[in-house]
Design an enzyme around this catalytic site. Sequence first.
Site, PDB file in Angstrom:
ATOM      1  N   GLY A   9       0.843  -1.180   0.000  1.00 11.31           N
ATOM      2  CA  GLY A   9       0.000   0.000   0.000  1.00 11.31           C
ATOM      3  C   GLY A   9       0.882   1.235   0.000  1.00 11.31           C
ATOM      4  N   CYS A  10       0.447   2.263   0.658  1.00 10.72           N
ATOM      5  CA  CYS A  10       1.192   3.519   0.720  1.00 10.72           C
ATOM      6  C   CYS A  10       2.616   3.277   1.234  1.00 10.72           C
ATOM      7  CB  CYS A  10       0.465   4.492   1.644  1.00 10.72           C
ATOM      8  SG  CYS A  10       1.354   6.025   1.927  1.00 10.72           S
TER       9      CYS A  10
END
Length: 175
Positions: A9-10
């Site tokens: 993800g991020c």
Amino acid sequence: MEKAIFAGGCFWCMVKPFDQFDGIEHIVSGYSGGHVENPTYEQVKSGTTGHMEVVEITFQPAVFSYEQLLDIFWQQIDPTDDEGQFQDRGPSYRAAIFVHNERQRAIAEHSKQQLEASGRFNKPVITEIRDAVPFYPAEDYHQDFHKKNPEYYKNDRAASGRDEFLSTKWDKVNV
């Protein structure tokens, strides 16, 4: 020294959990897995390059093993979600392990099988294990984001739902 590349993800949320152990020498936020050379953040975020946000970790395997890195990696993601991670949705935010050699592949596959067999998740563990392909460092403002912008990082991470989810699956989470 060895390298490990993880998409979770991020990438802002994937640096700090690893950035606290002896034997981990360097962590770079960047992009991997796509078909465009030297992509920009805006290009990757658009979902058109095929890249994922990743962290490239340079580590000393005699001090901090690849197995230990995988343990931390699994505790940062929802390995059952192929549409992104937490509040970050889309192909650039999927989770994956990029392996550099057959030893890393075997260790990663075994680790994934153990996680699946643990029953910790009530859906299949679908995180991909892929061959490492070119890694491109992200722009400077993304590097060490948790140190440069601690309040913004803290608020963004809290809003993401990541820690809330992880606390339901793990006794102790490195954040």
